[in-house]
Design a protein around this motif. Structure first.
Motif, PDB file in Angstrom:
ATOM      1  N   MET A   1      15.508  -8.342 -48.495  1.00 13.49           N
ATOM      2  CA  MET A   1      14.313  -8.780 -47.780  1.00 13.49           C
ATOM      3  C   MET A   1      13.902 -10.183 -48.225  1.00 13.49           C
ATOM      4  SD  MET A   1      12.142  -7.612 -45.535  1.00 13.49           S
ATOM      5  CE  MET A   1      12.268  -9.206 -44.848  1.00 13.49           C
ATOM      6  N   GLU A   2      13.901 -10.383 -49.528  1.00 14.57           N
ATOM      7  CA  GLU A   2      13.541 -11.687 -50.100  1.00 14.57           C
ATOM      8  C   GLU A   2      14.442 -12.797 -49.548  1.00 14.57           C
ATOM      9  OE1 GLU A   2      11.963 -14.722 -52.547  1.00 14.57           O
ATOM     10  OE2 GLU A   2      11.154 -12.719 -52.184  1.00 14.57           O
ATOM     11  N   ASP A   3      15.742 -12.505 -49.428  1.00 19.01           N
ATOM     12  CA  ASP A   3      16.701 -13.510 -48.949  1.00 19.01           C
ATOM     13  C   ASP A   3      16.418 -13.920 -47.505  1.00 19.01           C
ATOM     14  OD1 ASP A   3      17.931 -13.432 -51.374  1.00 19.01           O
ATOM     15  OD2 ASP A   3      19.575 -12.135 -50.749  1.00 19.01           O
ATOM     16  N   LEU A   4      16.109 -12.929 -46.649  1.00 15.35           N
ATOM     17  CA  LEU A   4      15.807 -13.221 -45.242  1.00 15.35           C
ATOM     18  C   LEU A   4      14.566 -14.102 -45.120  1.00 15.35           C
ATOM     19  CD1 LEU A   4      16.405  -9.786 -43.471  1.00 15.35           C
ATOM     20  CD2 LEU A   4      17.554 -11.922 -42.931  1.00 15.35           C
ATOM     21  N   LEU A   5      13.536 -13.732 -45.864  1.00 13.17           N
ATOM     22  CA  LEU A   5      12.260 -14.434 -45.813  1.00 13.17           C
ATOM     23  C   LEU A   5      12.391 -15.860 -46.347  1.00 13.17           C
ATOM     24  CD1 LEU A   5       9.392 -13.774 -44.936  1.00 13.17           C
ATOM     25  CD2 LEU A   5       8.928 -13.013 -47.265  1.00 13.17           C
TER      26      LEU A   5
ATOM     27  N   SER B   1      11.352 -10.218 -30.063  1.00 13.77           N
ATOM     28  CA  SER B   1      12.357  -9.292 -29.532  1.00 13.77           C
ATOM     29  C   SER B   1      13.754  -9.553 -30.097  1.00 13.77           C
ATOM     30  CB  SER B   1      12.396  -9.388 -28.002  1.00 13.77           C
ATOM     31  OG  SER B   1      12.805 -10.673 -27.597  1.00 13.77           O
ATOM     32  N   ASP B   2      13.898 -10.579 -30.931  1.00 13.33           N
ATOM     33  CA  ASP B   2      15.200 -10.867 -31.558  1.00 13.33           C
ATOM     34  C   ASP B   2      15.636  -9.692 -32.421  1.00 13.33           C
ATOM     35  OD1 ASP B   2      15.182 -13.300 -30.352  1.00 13.33           O
ATOM     36  OD2 ASP B   2      14.816 -14.471 -32.172  1.00 13.33           O
ATOM     37  N   SER B   3      16.922  -9.428 -32.436  1.00 15.33           N
ATOM     38  CA  SER B   3      17.436  -8.272 -33.180  1.00 15.33           C
ATOM     39  C   SER B   3      17.183  -8.383 -34.676  1.00 15.33           C
ATOM     40  CB  SER B   3      18.930  -8.095 -32.919  1.00 15.33           C
ATOM     41  OG  SER B   3      19.632  -9.258 -33.289  1.00 15.33           O
ATOM     42  N   ASP B   4      17.175  -9.590 -35.224  1.00 13.26           N
ATOM     43  CA  ASP B   4      16.965  -9.709 -36.666  1.00 13.26           C
ATOM     44  C   ASP B   4      15.554  -9.303 -37.081  1.00 13.26           C
ATOM     45  OD1 ASP B   4      15.844 -12.003 -35.542  1.00 13.26           O
ATOM     46  OD2 ASP B   4      16.248 -13.219 -37.316  1.00 13.26           O
TER      47      ASP B   4
ATOM     48  N   ASP C   1      15.663  -5.769 -37.885  1.00 14.05           N
ATOM     49  CA  ASP C   1      16.261  -5.602 -39.216  1.00 14.05           C
ATOM     50  C   ASP C   1      15.232  -5.853 -40.311  1.00 14.05           C
ATOM     51  OD1 ASP C   1      18.703  -5.076 -38.038  1.00 14.05           O
ATOM     52  OD2 ASP C   1      19.432  -7.139 -38.224  1.00 14.05           O
ATOM     53  N   VAL C   2      14.380  -6.858 -40.095  1.00 15.15           N
ATOM     54  CA  VAL C   2      13.336  -7.188 -41.074  1.00 15.15           C
ATOM     55  C   VAL C   2      12.367  -6.017 -41.210  1.00 15.15           C
ATOM     56  CG1 VAL C   2      11.308  -8.655 -41.475  1.00 15.15           C
ATOM     57  CG2 VAL C   2      13.480  -9.688 -40.834  1.00 15.15           C
ATOM     58  N   ILE C   3      11.961  -5.431 -40.080  1.00 15.92           N
ATOM     59  CA  ILE C   3      11.041  -4.288 -40.116  1.00 15.92           C
ATOM     60  C   ILE C   3      11.681  -3.124 -40.869  1.00 15.92           C
ATOM     61  CG2 ILE C   3       9.892  -2.527 -38.703  1.00 15.92           C
ATOM     62  CD1 ILE C   3       9.511  -4.732 -36.566  1.00 15.92           C
ATOM     63  N   LYS C   4      12.936  -2.846 -40.564  1.00 12.16           N
ATOM     64  CA  LYS C   4      13.642  -1.742 -41.219  1.00 12.16           C
ATOM     65  C   LYS C   4      13.738  -1.975 -42.732  1.00 12.16           C
ATOM     66  CE  LYS C   4      18.023   0.767 -41.165  1.00 12.16           C
ATOM     67  NZ  LYS C   4      19.406   0.777 -40.697  1.00 12.16           N
ATOM     68  N   GLU C   5      14.128  -3.187 -43.126  1.00 14.81           N
ATOM     69  CA  GLU C   5      14.251  -3.499 -44.552  1.00 14.81           C
ATOM     70  C   GLU C   5      12.899  -3.462 -45.245  1.00 14.81           C
ATOM     71  OE1 GLU C   5      16.625  -6.720 -46.038  1.00 14.81           O
ATOM     72  OE2 GLU C   5      17.962  -6.632 -44.298  1.00 14.81           O
ATOM     73  N   ALA C   6      11.860  -3.933 -44.544  1.00 15.74           N
ATOM     74  CA  ALA C   6      10.516  -3.945 -45.128  1.00 15.74           C
ATOM     75  C   ALA C   6      10.019  -2.517 -45.379  1.00 15.74           C
ATOM     76  CB  ALA C   6       9.550  -4.687 -44.222  1.00 15.74           C
TER      77      ALA C   6
ATOM     78  N   GLY D   1       5.013 -12.351 -40.454  1.00 18.45           N
ATOM     79  CA  GLY D   1       5.209 -13.599 -41.190  1.00 18.45           C
ATOM     80  C   GLY D   1       6.560 -14.207 -40.873  1.00 18.45           C
ATOM     81  N   TYR D   2       7.567 -13.362 -40.830  1.00 14.11           N
ATOM     82  CA  TYR D   2       8.925 -13.811 -40.525  1.00 14.11           C
ATOM     83  C   TYR D   2       8.996 -14.397 -39.113  1.00 14.11           C
ATOM     84  CZ  TYR D   2      14.030 -13.560 -39.975  1.00 14.11           C
ATOM     85  OH  TYR D   2      15.350 -13.862 -39.756  1.00 14.11           O
ATOM     86  N   VAL D   3       8.375 -13.713 -38.150  1.00 12.06           N
ATOM     87  CA  VAL D   3       8.364 -14.187 -36.762  1.00 12.06           C
ATOM     88  C   VAL D   3       7.640 -15.531 -36.659  1.00 12.06           C
ATOM     89  CG1 VAL D   3       7.412 -13.741 -34.457  1.00 12.06           C
ATOM     90  CG2 VAL D   3       8.623 -11.932 -35.666  1.00 12.06           C
TER      91      VAL D   3
END
Length: 201
Positions: free
Chosen positions: A1-5, A171-174, A177-182, A137-139
């Motif tokens: 999660m940290e890496d994506l953010l 609506s992006d697929s990533d 993924d962020v929601i799932k990981e969070a 935040g990611y969006v």
């Protein structure tokens, strides 16, 4: 999660040509994490309100997201008006939350029953608020990165234009993924007792 953010924060900083400050991406990621944790703690506490916990937690979460957007804007010297920030936050949350409405309804149903129902409701809403705030935040970082990469000043766009962009990015697929990981991250941190104090409120 940290890496994506952190990765998305770095992309934003590069798009804005603010690479002189090497610490800025970490500061931005920390703002998102701080507000996500705050939303989770507040949701864990508010979800104990019988019958209305899910609704209260959702309102609190929206407040954390709006404040988070303002803090990120201040960090990157982007003076977007409060109205536009609220509108953008609303657009992002509406598009992300459409997939978790059932969770909020389930939490509200759980909170009607004392004891175990309240525990279930608080954990559900804590995880949902954590994931929703983090994903929002990611969006937001993705939206700003897209705009700056194209040379578009976000302050020149209307509220509707920003909402439309938010809908596309959310609506992006990533983002899924962020929601799932969070949610997984919340579960792990909650089991480790990171939110234990809040559950005693």
């Amino acid at each position: 999660m940290e890496d994506l953010l952190l990765g998305q924060a770095k992309k934003l900083v590069q798009a804005m040509d603010k690479t002189v400050d090497d610490n800025l991406p970490q500061h931005i990621a920390d703002i998102v994490k701080f507000h996500s944790k705050g939303a989770a703690i507040a949701a864990l506490a508010s979800a104990w309100v019988p019958g209305a916990g899910g609704i209260a937690a959702t309102a609190i979460c929206a407040g954390f997201i709006w404040t988070m957007y303002g803090k990120i804007g201040a960090e990157i010297d982007l003076p977007i008006s409060k109205n536009i920030l609220k509108s953008l936050a609303s657009g992002v949350v509406t598009n992300i939350a459409s997939g978790i409405v059932g969770v909020i309804a389930l939490s509200t149903a759980f909170s009607i029953f004392p004891g175990l129902g309240n525990i279930g409701a608080s954990v559900i809403m804590g995880g949902t608020s954590y994931a929703l705030t983090l994903a929002s935040g990611y969006v937001y970082l993705k939206i700003m990165t897209q705009l700056f990469s194209k040379g578009i000043d976000p302050t020149t766009l209307s509220e509707q234009e920003l909402k439309n962009i938010a809908k596309t990015v959310a609506s992006d697929s990533d983002v899924k993924d962020v929601i799932k990981e969070a949610k997984e991250e919340f579960r792990s941190k909650n089991e480790q007792g990171e939110f234990k104090y809040s559950q005693k409120l």
